[in-house]
Design a protein around this motif. Structure first.
Motif, PDB file in Angstrom:
ATOM      1  N   GLY A  52      -4.914  15.808  49.733  1.00  0.00           N
ATOM      2  CA  GLY A  52      -3.467  15.859  49.520  1.00  0.00           C
ATOM      3  C   GLY A  52      -3.031  15.033  48.323  1.00  0.00           C
ATOM      4  O   GLY A  52      -2.187  15.458  47.528  1.00  0.00           O
ATOM      5  N   ASN A  53      -3.617  13.836  48.180  1.00  0.00           N
ATOM      6  CA  ASN A  53      -3.290  12.981  47.033  1.00  0.00           C
ATOM      7  C   ASN A  53      -3.642  13.654  45.713  1.00  0.00           C
ATOM      8  O   ASN A  53      -2.956  13.476  44.709  1.00  0.00           O
ATOM      9  CB  ASN A  53      -4.013  11.638  47.140  1.00  0.00           C
ATOM     10  CG  ASN A  53      -3.435  10.751  48.212  1.00  0.00           C
ATOM     11  OD1 ASN A  53      -2.346  10.982  48.727  1.00  0.00           O
ATOM     12  ND2 ASN A  53      -4.194   9.728  48.587  1.00  0.00           N
ATOM     13  N   ALA A  54      -4.733  14.415  45.708  1.00  0.00           N
ATOM     14  CA  ALA A  54      -5.138  15.118  44.480  1.00  0.00           C
ATOM     15  C   ALA A  54      -4.221  16.308  44.188  1.00  0.00           C
ATOM     16  O   ALA A  54      -3.900  16.578  43.031  1.00  0.00           O
ATOM     17  CB  ALA A  54      -6.591  15.579  44.599  1.00  0.00           C
ATOM     18  N   LEU A  55      -3.819  17.015  45.237  1.00  0.00           N
ATOM     19  CA  LEU A  55      -3.038  18.245  45.050  1.00  0.00           C
ATOM     20  C   LEU A  55      -1.541  18.007  44.821  1.00  0.00           C
ATOM     21  O   LEU A  55      -0.885  18.774  44.112  1.00  0.00           O
ATOM     22  CB  LEU A  55      -3.206  19.164  46.260  1.00  0.00           C
ATOM     23  CG  LEU A  55      -4.568  19.813  46.455  1.00  0.00           C
ATOM     24  CD1 LEU A  55      -4.647  20.506  47.813  1.00  0.00           C
ATOM     25  CD2 LEU A  55      -4.860  20.796  45.327  1.00  0.00           C
ATOM     26  N   GLU A  56      -1.000  16.963  45.418  1.00  0.00           N
ATOM     27  CA  GLU A  56       0.458  16.785  45.385  1.00  0.00           C
ATOM     28  C   GLU A  56       1.055  16.669  43.984  1.00  0.00           C
ATOM     29  O   GLU A  56       2.037  17.366  43.683  1.00  0.00           O
ATOM     30  CB  GLU A  56       0.867  15.600  46.252  1.00  0.00           C
ATOM     31  CG  GLU A  56       2.373  15.515  46.433  1.00  0.00           C
ATOM     32  CD  GLU A  56       2.754  14.556  47.540  1.00  0.00           C
ATOM     33  OE1 GLU A  56       3.656  14.901  48.303  1.00  0.00           O
ATOM     34  OE2 GLU A  56       2.140  13.465  47.628  1.00  0.00           O
ATOM     35  N   PRO A  57       0.538  15.834  43.088  1.00  0.00           N
ATOM     36  CA  PRO A  57       1.136  15.769  41.743  1.00  0.00           C
ATOM     37  C   PRO A  57       1.071  17.117  41.019  1.00  0.00           C
ATOM     38  O   PRO A  57       2.012  17.494  40.307  1.00  0.00           O
ATOM     39  CB  PRO A  57       0.308  14.716  41.011  1.00  0.00           C
ATOM     40  CG  PRO A  57      -0.386  13.939  42.074  1.00  0.00           C
ATOM     41  CD  PRO A  57      -0.567  14.871  43.231  1.00  0.00           C
ATOM     42  N   ALA A  58      -0.017  17.850  41.197  1.00  0.00           N
ATOM     43  CA  ALA A  58      -0.148  19.166  40.551  1.00  0.00           C
ATOM     44  C   ALA A  58       0.889  20.133  41.113  1.00  0.00           C
ATOM     45  O   ALA A  58       1.474  20.927  40.369  1.00  0.00           O
ATOM     46  CB  ALA A  58      -1.565  19.705  40.750  1.00  0.00           C
ATOM     47  N   ALA A  59       1.122  20.074  42.419  1.00  0.00           N
ATOM     48  CA  ALA A  59       2.114  20.956  43.037  1.00  0.00           C
ATOM     49  C   ALA A  59       3.523  20.607  42.547  1.00  0.00           C
ATOM     50  O   ALA A  59       4.286  21.489  42.130  1.00  0.00           O
ATOM     51  CB  ALA A  59       2.030  20.856  44.560  1.00  0.00           C
ATOM     52  N   HIS A 156     -14.132  33.079  45.737  1.00  0.00           N
ATOM     53  CA  HIS A 156     -13.771  32.875  44.342  1.00  0.00           C
ATOM     54  C   HIS A 156     -14.720  31.863  43.698  1.00  0.00           C
ATOM     55  O   HIS A 156     -15.140  32.042  42.567  1.00  0.00           O
ATOM     56  CB  HIS A 156     -12.322  32.398  44.250  1.00  0.00           C
ATOM     57  CG  HIS A 156     -11.819  32.223  42.868  1.00  0.00           C
ATOM     58  ND1 HIS A 156     -11.502  33.279  42.060  1.00  0.00           N
ATOM     59  CD2 HIS A 156     -11.583  31.098  42.137  1.00  0.00           C
ATOM     60  CE1 HIS A 156     -11.084  32.829  40.886  1.00  0.00           C
ATOM     61  NE2 HIS A 156     -11.126  31.508  40.905  1.00  0.00           N
ATOM     62  N   SER A 157     -15.026  30.793  44.473  1.00  0.00           N
ATOM     63  CA  SER A 157     -15.962  29.790  43.969  1.00  0.00           C
ATOM     64  C   SER A 157     -16.490  28.940  45.113  1.00  0.00           C
ATOM     65  O   SER A 157     -15.849  28.815  46.149  1.00  0.00           O
ATOM     66  CB  SER A 157     -15.307  28.894  42.918  1.00  0.00           C
ATOM     67  OG  SER A 157     -14.290  28.104  43.510  1.00  0.00           O
ATOM     68  N   VAL A 158     -17.668  28.376  44.886  1.00  0.00           N
ATOM     69  CA  VAL A 158     -18.271  27.405  45.793  1.00  0.00           C
ATOM     70  C   VAL A 158     -18.621  26.189  44.949  1.00  0.00           C
ATOM     71  O   VAL A 158     -19.329  26.316  43.949  1.00  0.00           O
ATOM     72  CB  VAL A 158     -19.541  27.977  46.479  1.00  0.00           C
ATOM     73  CG1 VAL A 158     -20.210  26.915  47.341  1.00  0.00           C
ATOM     74  CG2 VAL A 158     -19.203  29.223  47.298  1.00  0.00           C
ATOM     75  N   LEU A 167      -9.057  24.213  39.806  1.00  0.00           N
ATOM     76  CA  LEU A 167      -8.046  25.153  40.284  1.00  0.00           C
ATOM     77  C   LEU A 167      -7.104  25.468  39.128  1.00  0.00           C
ATOM     78  O   LEU A 167      -6.714  24.558  38.392  1.00  0.00           O
ATOM     79  CB  LEU A 167      -7.213  24.544  41.408  1.00  0.00           C
ATOM     80  CG  LEU A 167      -7.756  24.522  42.810  1.00  0.00           C
ATOM     81  CD1 LEU A 167      -6.758  23.861  43.750  1.00  0.00           C
ATOM     82  CD2 LEU A 167      -8.085  25.895  43.304  1.00  0.00           C
ATOM     83  N   THR A 168      -6.765  26.733  38.978  1.00  0.00           N
ATOM     84  CA  THR A 168      -5.759  27.121  37.987  1.00  0.00           C
ATOM     85  C   THR A 168      -4.582  27.836  38.638  1.00  0.00           C
ATOM     86  O   THR A 168      -3.561  28.039  37.992  1.00  0.00           O
ATOM     87  CB  THR A 168      -6.385  28.019  36.901  1.00  0.00           C
ATOM     88  OG1 THR A 168      -6.962  29.166  37.514  1.00  0.00           O
ATOM     89  CG2 THR A 168      -7.440  27.260  36.107  1.00  0.00           C
ATOM     90  N   GLU A 169      -4.741  28.232  39.902  1.00  0.00           N
ATOM     91  CA  GLU A 169      -3.661  28.858  40.667  1.00  0.00           C
ATOM     92  C   GLU A 169      -3.711  28.333  42.081  1.00  0.00           C
ATOM     93  O   GLU A 169      -4.808  28.114  42.596  1.00  0.00           O
ATOM     94  CB  GLU A 169      -3.844  30.382  40.721  1.00  0.00           C
ATOM     95  CG  GLU A 169      -3.642  31.092  39.408  1.00  0.00           C
ATOM     96  CD  GLU A 169      -3.760  32.590  39.598  1.00  0.00           C
ATOM     97  OE1 GLU A 169      -3.030  33.133  40.445  1.00  0.00           O
ATOM     98  OE2 GLU A 169      -4.598  33.187  38.924  1.00  0.00           O
ATOM     99  N   VAL A 173      -5.538  21.737  38.785  1.00  0.00           N
ATOM    100  CA  VAL A 173      -6.061  20.428  39.154  1.00  0.00           C
ATOM    101  C   VAL A 173      -7.575  20.516  39.271  1.00  0.00           C
ATOM    102  O   VAL A 173      -8.122  21.580  39.585  1.00  0.00           O
ATOM    103  CB  VAL A 173      -5.447  19.929  40.489  1.00  0.00           C
ATOM    104  CG1 VAL A 173      -5.836  20.813  41.651  1.00  0.00           C
ATOM    105  CG2 VAL A 173      -5.784  18.480  40.769  1.00  0.00           C
ATOM    106  N   ASP A 174      -8.248  19.422  38.973  1.00  0.00           N
ATOM    107  CA  ASP A 174      -9.690  19.322  39.178  1.00  0.00           C
ATOM    108  C   ASP A 174      -9.935  18.616  40.500  1.00  0.00           C
ATOM    109  O   ASP A 174      -9.372  17.541  40.739  1.00  0.00           O
ATOM    110  CB  ASP A 174     -10.352  18.527  38.046  1.00  0.00           C
ATOM    111  CG  ASP A 174     -10.343  19.278  36.723  1.00  0.00           C
ATOM    112  OD1 ASP A 174     -10.298  20.522  36.742  1.00  0.00           O
ATOM    113  OD2 ASP A 174     -10.375  18.609  35.669  1.00  0.00           O
ATOM    114  N   LEU A 175     -10.783  19.206  41.344  1.00  0.00           N
ATOM    115  CA  LEU A 175     -11.141  18.614  42.625  1.00  0.00           C
ATOM    116  C   LEU A 175     -12.626  18.271  42.615  1.00  0.00           C
ATOM    117  O   LEU A 175     -13.468  19.149  42.464  1.00  0.00           O
ATOM    118  CB  LEU A 175     -10.830  19.577  43.776  1.00  0.00           C
ATOM    119  CG  LEU A 175      -9.366  19.968  43.947  1.00  0.00           C
ATOM    120  CD1 LEU A 175      -9.219  21.011  45.052  1.00  0.00           C
ATOM    121  CD2 LEU A 175      -8.504  18.742  44.238  1.00  0.00           C
TER     122      LEU A 175
END
Length: 184
Positions: A52-59, A156-158, A167-169, A173-175
């Motif tokens: 969540g911490n990684a995704l939230e700023p990107a969202a 889509h990817s592993v 992630l581009t959609e 963000v890079d995970l």
């Protein structure tokens, strides 16, 4: 078992399900049946928080919202509680979010519910039209990203530890699996 816990024999309607209110267990409704799981482990929740911490700023940078453990209406009578979702701008006071607002759903696979996340929920999320599905394996640190194609998801990817998922959609963000699951 659910009759003993909730004093109801079923099948359950969406209205009866919502009348339960907040419970200490995670309770989901799938076509008249309750699916009850105990609270997640601290390890699961640590992974969820880091993701969540990684995704939230990107969202937020693209006007989307990251939410944790919320009711998603996949269709009437089918409500799931994913670990994390990215949604369009919604009313945060509503009890239930319609699947049409969900752009990405994330599940952290626990050993006790692996088949539910990999099969049942994958099918239900795709049928509801959610474009992206991210599965995180706790035991291996592998990230499985699926994209909706027609009524189903396709891989889509592993991404395994030592590599990075870009992630581009619906967000960019890079995970890094090693940052999500340090010290495995």
């Amino acid at each position: 078992m659910t009759a003993a816990i909730f004093g109801h024999g079923g099948p359950w309607t969406e209205e009866e399900y919502l009348a339960l209110g907040e419970t200490p267990e995670r309770v989901e409704l799938f076509d008249g049946s309750l699916y009850v799981t105990p609270a997640p482990t601290p390890w699961h929740q640590r992974i969820s928080r880091r993701l969540g911490n990684a995704l939230e700023p990107a969202a937020e940078s693209v006007g989307l919202q990251l939410l944790e453990a919320v009711n998603i209406r996949l269709k009437h009578g089918r409500l799931a509680i994913p670990d994390l979702v990215i949604t369009t701008d919604i009313d945060l006071r509503e009890l239930v979010i319609d699947a049409a607002a969900v752009q990405l759903v994330c599940e952290i696979i626990s050993p006790s519910n692996a088949s539910t996340d990999r099969v049942l929920k994958m099918h239900y999320y795709a049928a509801a039209g959610i474009p992206w599905y991210l599965l995180v394996e706790q035991d291996t640190g592998t990230l499985h990203l699926h994209r909706r194609s027609g009524p189903h998801y396709v891989a889509h990817s592993v991404t395994k530890p030592g590599t990075v998922l870009r992630l581009t959609e619906p967000v960019t963000v890079d995970l890094d699996p090693e940052r999500l699951l340090p010290g495995r």
